[in-house]
Scaffold this motif. Structure first.
Motif, PDB file in Angstrom:
ATOM      1  N   UNK A 154       0.811  -1.210   0.000  1.00 19.03           N
ATOM      2  CA  UNK A 154       0.000   0.000   0.000  1.00 19.03           C
ATOM      3  C   UNK A 154       0.854   1.273   0.000  1.00 19.03           C
ATOM      4  N   UNK A 155       1.851   1.317   0.877  1.00 14.69           N
ATOM      5  CA  UNK A 155       2.613   2.538   1.092  1.00 14.69           C
ATOM      6  C   UNK A 155       3.862   2.656   0.221  1.00 14.69           C
ATOM      7  N   UNK A 156       4.165   1.604  -0.535  1.00 14.71           N
ATOM      8  CA  UNK A 156       5.280   1.646  -1.491  1.00 14.71           C
ATOM      9  C   UNK A 156       6.606   1.964  -0.780  1.00 14.71           C
ATOM     10  N   UNK A 157       6.901   1.145   0.231  1.00 17.67           N
ATOM     11  CA  UNK A 157       8.114   1.416   1.003  1.00 17.67           C
ATOM     12  C   UNK A 157       8.557   0.163   1.758  1.00 17.67           C
ATOM     13  N   UNK A 158       9.674   0.296   2.437  1.00 23.74           N
ATOM     14  CA  UNK A 158      10.167  -0.740   3.351  1.00 23.74           C
ATOM     15  C   UNK A 158      10.293  -0.093   4.721  1.00 23.74           C
ATOM     16  N   UNK A 159       9.827  -0.788   5.753  1.00 24.84           N
ATOM     17  CA  UNK A 159       9.943  -0.271   7.117  1.00 24.84           C
ATOM     18  C   UNK A 159      10.784  -1.217   7.956  1.00 24.84           C
ATOM     19  N   UNK A 160      11.406  -0.677   8.970  1.00 28.80           N
ATOM     20  CA  UNK A 160      11.987  -1.507  10.026  1.00 28.80           C
ATOM     21  C   UNK A 160      10.988  -1.489  11.174  1.00 28.80           C
ATOM     22  N   UNK A 170      10.145   4.180   8.944  1.00 34.09           N
ATOM     23  CA  UNK A 170      10.473   4.108   7.514  1.00 34.09           C
ATOM     24  C   UNK A 170      11.954   3.797   7.323  1.00 34.09           C
ATOM     25  N   UNK A 171      12.222   2.802   6.494  1.00 36.94           N
ATOM     26  CA  UNK A 171      13.608   2.400   6.204  1.00 36.94           C
ATOM     27  C   UNK A 171      14.001   2.807   4.788  1.00 36.94           C
ATOM     28  N   UNK A 172      13.079   2.652   3.840  1.00 30.17           N
ATOM     29  CA  UNK A 172      13.299   3.082   2.456  1.00 30.17           C
ATOM     30  C   UNK A 172      11.992   3.595   1.883  1.00 30.17           C
ATOM     31  N   UNK A 173      11.985   4.847   1.485  1.00 29.63           N
ATOM     32  CA  UNK A 173      10.801   5.446   0.881  1.00 29.63           C
ATOM     33  C   UNK A 173      11.218   6.239  -0.354  1.00 29.63           C
ATOM     34  N   UNK A 174      10.247   6.715  -1.092  1.00 30.89           N
ATOM     35  CA  UNK A 174      10.550   7.527  -2.267  1.00 30.89           C
ATOM     36  C   UNK A 174       9.424   7.473  -3.268  1.00 30.89           C
ATOM     37  N   UNK A 175       9.222   8.552  -3.977  1.00 28.85           N
ATOM     38  CA  UNK A 175       8.104   8.616  -4.915  1.00 28.85           C
ATOM     39  C   UNK A 175       8.296   7.693  -6.117  1.00 28.85           C
ATOM     40  N   UNK A 176       9.536   7.259  -6.365  1.00 23.11           N
ATOM     41  CA  UNK A 176       9.812   6.397  -7.519  1.00 23.11           C
ATOM     42  C   UNK A 176       9.904   4.921  -7.140  1.00 23.11           C
ATOM     43  N   UNK A 177       9.312   4.565  -6.003  1.00 29.46           N
ATOM     44  CA  UNK A 177       9.269   3.166  -5.592  1.00 29.46           C
ATOM     45  C   UNK A 177       7.850   2.643  -5.807  1.00 29.46           C
TER      46      UNK A 177
END
Length: 421
Positions: A154-160, A170-177
């Motif tokens: 849903x959120x297009x990211x990786x979390x720890x 948030x561990x890795x986020x960005x509009x191009x993910x």
């Protein structure tokens, strides 16, 4: 006989011409049944089953067609197959099966239907994550930094996340993910590899993103994306593994192809066109000599790493089903499969023979648990299997809004596999 609108066929195949052919053949089979031309009904339903294996309507109708043609043994076999994939199917009052009711096999199928209703509870809840709308899929523990990671559709990211409190960061986020499915690290934990794809369930989806998919290579220390790997056309990278030699293998759920990343280049490693329809989980054995790939309908194929022409689809043991496997994990000469495309949902451990070319037995680890709605991918940490039990795929509206009132926060479960099979 079951009569359904075959929307599932259209969605699954994607190719309009083939879906149209299936609908046309299905319509012919209905007319044959109504005309009591049971030989034609059987022939047409067999054709449908060959074009689209394990469809619940076709399986049901094959059982009925065999029964109506006096093929009692075959009818009972298809009824058993049907129950193993959906024990909620009501066939007991269908007059088409009248001839089977006194047979021992039919009575065993009724017992099997009841048996599958029983709950098996072995896995235990570890923690709930703090982000309710995360929609997790992949899961990983980084041994060097003692970091737990989860991916988000849903959120297009990786979390720890904190394994004691469940608090997410948030561990890795960005509009191009894109939506992030599976994540794996290389043996030195220098790079994290992430399988991604565009889905309407992810936030800020647009039609322009349809069919976009990438495999990301991420520097674990800096959390920077080092390189993006993609191929032309429409794809969806759903799962991946990283071999000891740092070669990456990934399944494409849009097309039945396994891709390989080696020396900074992505190539088609194995095409399963004509054999598979929707590739899911992927796993390597301990020696990295064999790759196991799950297909949602066709089961599991074992592939020799050095020669991918040397492959075989594993035959499933009596009393089990090859359908609906999503997550696939290798452990101690066995395969743990998360069957979320069946009813009830279950997690099954399949024992391999010494040559890893046959399944010799199975143990159901969990079955028909109300918390499991629905588990997807899994990972190993020592002898323990970890997975999220409740990815909210079923709780999106037609417009792909997520109804938070219908599900709980993501629940992490674990299961100690030591000595189980």
């Amino acid at each position: 006989m079951k009569r359904y609108v075959l929307i599932l066929v259209v969605v699954l195949f994607g190719a309009y011409a083939k879906a149209q052919t299936l609908n046309e053949v299905y319509g012919q089979s209905v007319k044959a049944y109504e005309a009591k031309d049971y030989k034609s009904f059987l022939a047409l339903t067999l054709k449908l089953d060959s074009l689209r294996p394990s469809h619940p309507t076709f399986t049901y109708n094959l059982a009925a067609a065999h029964a109506l043609n006096g093929s009692v043994e075959e009818a009972n076999l298809y009824l058993e197959k049907l129950v193993l994939t959906n024990n909620k199917t009501e066939f007991e009052k269908d007059a088409d099966f009248k001839s089977l009711e006194t047979t021992a096999a039919y009575k065993k199928t009724l017992l099997l239907k009841a048996e599958l209703e029983k709950e098996i509870k072995n896995s235990k809840k570890v923690i709930s994550l703090s982000e309710k709308d995360l929609h997790p899929e992949g899961l990983l523990f980084l041994e060097k930094s003692k970091t737990w990671l989860a991916t988000s559709i849903r959120k297009r990211k990786i979390v720890s996340f904190n394994p004691k409190t469940g608090k997410c960061t948030d561990w890795l986020t960005g509009k191009n993910i894109l939506a992030v499915f599976s994540i794996k690290a290389d043996k030195d934990e220098k790079y994290l590899w992430a399988a991604t794809g565009a889905l309407p369930e992810m936030e800020k989806y647009s039609k322009a993103l349809k069919g976009k998919a990438e495999i990301l290579q991420i520097d674990i220390k800096t959390k920077a994306i080092v390189k993006r790997f993609s191929v032309g056309g429409e794809h969806l990278f759903g799962d991946l593994v990283v071999a000891k030699n740092n070669v990456v293998y990934s399944t494409d759920s849009e097309k039945p192809i396994v891709y390989k990343i080696e020396k900074d280049t992505i190539t088609e490693w194995l095409s399963l066109n004509g054999e598979a329809l929707s590739l899911q989980g992927i796993a390597l054995n301990t020696e990295n000599t064999k790759l196991f790939v799950a297909d949602y309908l066709s089961g599991i194929v074992a592939v020799d790493i050095k020669n991918n022409a040397d492959r075989s689809w594993l035959e499933f043991p009596k009393g089990s089903t090859k359908k609906g496997i999503d997550g696939l994990t290798y452990y101690d000469n066995s395969l743990i499969a998360i069957h979320n495309g069946v009813q009830p949902i279950r997690i099954v451990q399949y024992k391999l023979d010494k040559n890893q070319k046959q399944l010799t037995g199975f143990t159901t680890l969990d079955n028909n648990r109300p918390e499991f709605n629905e588990p997807v991918l899994s990972m190993l940490k020592g002898n323990k299997l970890y997975f999220f039990a409740n990815s909210p795929w079923k709780f999106y509206s037609k417009e792909f809004a997520l109804d938070l009132s219908k599900f709980q926060n993501p629940m992490l479960f674990s299961h100690d596999l030591k000595g189980k099979i």
